[in-house]
Design an enzyme around this catalytic site. Structure first.
Site, PDB file in Angstrom:
ATOM      1  CE1 TYR A 146     -16.908  11.170 -15.289  1.00 36.33           C
ATOM      2  CE2 TYR A 146     -16.383  11.099 -12.958  1.00 36.33           C
ATOM      3  CZ  TYR A 146     -16.787  10.470 -14.112  1.00 36.33           C
ATOM      4  OH  TYR A 146     -17.083   9.128 -14.076  1.00 36.33           O
ATOM      5  CG  ASP A 188     -10.319  15.580 -14.393  1.00 39.15           C
ATOM      6  OD1 ASP A 188      -9.610  15.008 -15.249  1.00 39.15           O
ATOM      7  OD2 ASP A 188     -11.338  15.053 -13.897  1.00 39.15           O
ATOM      8  CE  LYS A 197     -13.167   7.558 -17.934  1.00 39.75           C
ATOM      9  NZ  LYS A 197     -13.517   8.819 -17.297  1.00 39.75           N
ATOM     10  NE  ARG A 244      -2.878   0.435   3.353  1.00 36.96           N
ATOM     11  CZ  ARG A 244      -2.186   0.676   4.478  1.00 36.96           C
ATOM     12  NH1 ARG A 244      -1.518   1.794   4.627  1.00 36.96           N
ATOM     13  NH2 ARG A 244      -2.192  -0.201   5.457  1.00 36.96           N
TER      14      ARG A 244
HETATM   15  C1  LIG Z   1     -13.982   9.187 -15.978  1.00 35.49           C
HETATM   16  C2  LIG Z   1     -13.574  10.486 -15.456  1.00 35.49           C
HETATM   17  C3  LIG Z   1     -13.280  10.653 -14.099  1.00 35.49           C
HETATM   18  C4  LIG Z   1     -13.432   9.534 -13.084  1.00 35.49           C
HETATM   19  O1  LIG Z   1     -12.515   8.525 -13.317  1.00 35.49           O
HETATM   20  P1  LIG Z   1     -12.768   6.970 -12.931  1.00 35.49           P
HETATM   21  O2  LIG Z   1     -11.516   6.328 -13.402  1.00 35.49           O
HETATM   22  O3  LIG Z   1     -13.992   6.536 -13.655  1.00 35.49           O
HETATM   23  O4  LIG Z   1     -12.955   6.916 -11.465  1.00 35.49           O
HETATM   24  C5  LIG Z   1     -12.852  11.896 -13.669  1.00 35.49           C
HETATM   25  N1  LIG Z   1     -12.736  12.927 -14.533  1.00 35.49           N
HETATM   26  C6  LIG Z   1     -13.023  12.805 -15.838  1.00 35.49           C
HETATM   27  C7  LIG Z   1     -12.887  13.989 -16.724  1.00 35.49           C
HETATM   28  C8  LIG Z   1     -13.452  11.590 -16.345  1.00 35.49           C
HETATM   29  O5  LIG Z   1     -13.759  11.487 -17.638  1.00 35.49           O
END
Ligand SMILES: *Cc1c(COP(=O)(O)O)cnc(C)c1O
Length: 385
Positions: A102, A174, A199, A50
């Site tokens: 998001y 983000d 993504k 961890r």
């Molecule tokens: C999908 C997404 C998230 C969340 O990510 P997860 O891996 O699904 O927890 C946060 N910000 C954006 C812009 C996203 O597209």
């Protein structure tokens, strides 16, 4: 270790390259929870997975290098990355978030952190003048996305980071939609970058992961502490998969974005389409700002069909492009933000920010673009009521 000033090379050889002990060209999967200690207080630098794991550490070094930060952190999901970053705040603090943030980020703030006394205000971060007037004494950070989900609105990241600095606030970005290949917020003045690596960074729709990177040593220490304390870390196998994904990020994104521009131009001329949102089109909001801060417009497009076209039938009419949550994989995906990704945002707020029931979001994949355009055309034909 200095490898190259070019990101194309860093994607493949950056961070920890391969395995020193054997010469293996890939970082091994250290599928272990613990590490043998020779005696009391004598360890190899690895104690418990961890806290630290060599495969995860290789990924963390890689993302730190790609974003130009001092330290990287890998988490079990993008939301785990965001939540761990939010855990740096305390009761009484407030964050200003972009209006198109998001849906999951909004949800965790509204349903989890608000209960702990950490508040949020939703503001239009594209409007720099009004943004500055929204800074009350309890505001401690901006949390922004650019381009933001799902209307691809562009925020001037260096201007926002400058406003934050003037007021002693942190800027958290983000960067999921762009990745460091297209945009590097830390170089524009941000303090922390978070990613859903699920993504584009992973790129193959085969894992769920999150990353955070900071440009500040003190924040790096606090994040390392929070990562270990909260414990939402990424496992060794997924860390390995993500390193593999990142190697091809450059070539994938070159094709993704080339396809996206072609499709945005096609949609712009399609009679069925009322509005196209794509920051790579000169007619888009924030085109000039995006051009300054990012390599190109990325590969996410949203569009709205005219009223006489039925959105439900559009999705049914597609044969090649899948209807699914998520984005950034090699395969093209469409989704309906109002009922899928942004369903957790109340309808009044959704309508106010422009996420209408007719809005379609497209994650452009790397298939042959002619096939994608033909498929979108079939969807449009099917949707004509
Ligand atoms: C999908 C997404 C998230 C969340 O990510 P997860 O891996 O699904 O927890 C946060 N910000 C954006 C812009 C996203 O597209």
């Amino acid at each position: 270790m200095f490898i190259s000033k070019f990101i194309e090379t860093k994607l493949i050889l950056g961070g920890v390259d391969g395995d020193q002990a054997t010469g293996a060209v890939n970082v091994p999967i250290y599928q272990t929870s613990t590490y043998r200690q020779a005696g009391l207080g004598e360890n190899t630098g690895w104690e418990y997975s961890r806290t630290g794991n060599p495969t995860r550490a290789a990924l963390e070094a890689l993302i730190a290098e790609l974003e130009g930060g001092v330290a990287g952190f890998a988490f079990a999901s993008g939301m785990a990355a965001t939540s761990t970053v939010l855990s740096l705040f305390k009761a009484g603090d407030r964050l200003i978030i972009s209006s198109n943030v998001y849906g999951g980020t909004f949800r965790v703030l509204d349903k989890v952190f608000k209960n702990l006394g950490i508040h949020y205000s939703i503001e239009d971060t594209t409007n720099l003048e009004t943004l500055e007037t929204k800074i009350t004494p309890d505001v401690k950070a901006f949390f922004v996305e650019s381009p933001a989900n799902p209307l691809l609105t562009v925020t001037d990241l260096s201007a926002v980071a400058q406003i934050a600095k003037n007021h002693g606030l942190l800027t958290i970005v983000d960067n999921t939609f762009m990745t460091p290949y297209l945009q590097r917020p830390l170089e524009l003045g941000a303090d922390i970058v978070v990613h859903s690596a699920t993504k584009y960074l992973g790129g193959h729709s085969n894992l769920v992961a999150g990353l955070a990177v900071t440009s500040n040593k003190e924040l790096a220490d606090r994040l390392a502490f929070a990562q270990n304390a909260v414990g939402a870390v990424l496992g060794p196998f997924d860390s390995f998969l993500l390193i593999q994904g990142i190697k091809t990020l450059g070539v994938r994104l070159d094709r993704h974005t080339e396809n996206a521009l072609r499709i945005a131009r096609y949609l712009e001329t399609a009679e069925a389409v009322k509005k196209v949102y794509y920051p790579g089109l000169p007619t888009a909001q924030g085109y000039e700002i995006n051009k300054r801060q990012a390599k190109n417009g990325g590969a996410m497009i949203s569009f709205e069909l005219n009223g006489n076209y039925d959105v439900r039938k559009f999705f049914k009419g597609l044969k090649l492009i899948s209807l699914a949550e998520s984005l950034g994989g090699v395969e093209s995906l469409v989704c309906h933000p109002a009922t899928m990704t942004h369903a957790s945002i109340p309808k009044e707020i959704r309508e106010k920010v422009g996420i209408t029931d007719g809005l379609i979001r497209l994650s452009v994949g790397i298939e042959k673009v002619d096939d994608l355009i033909l498929d979108l055309n079939s969807g449009i034909q099917a949707s004509l009521t």
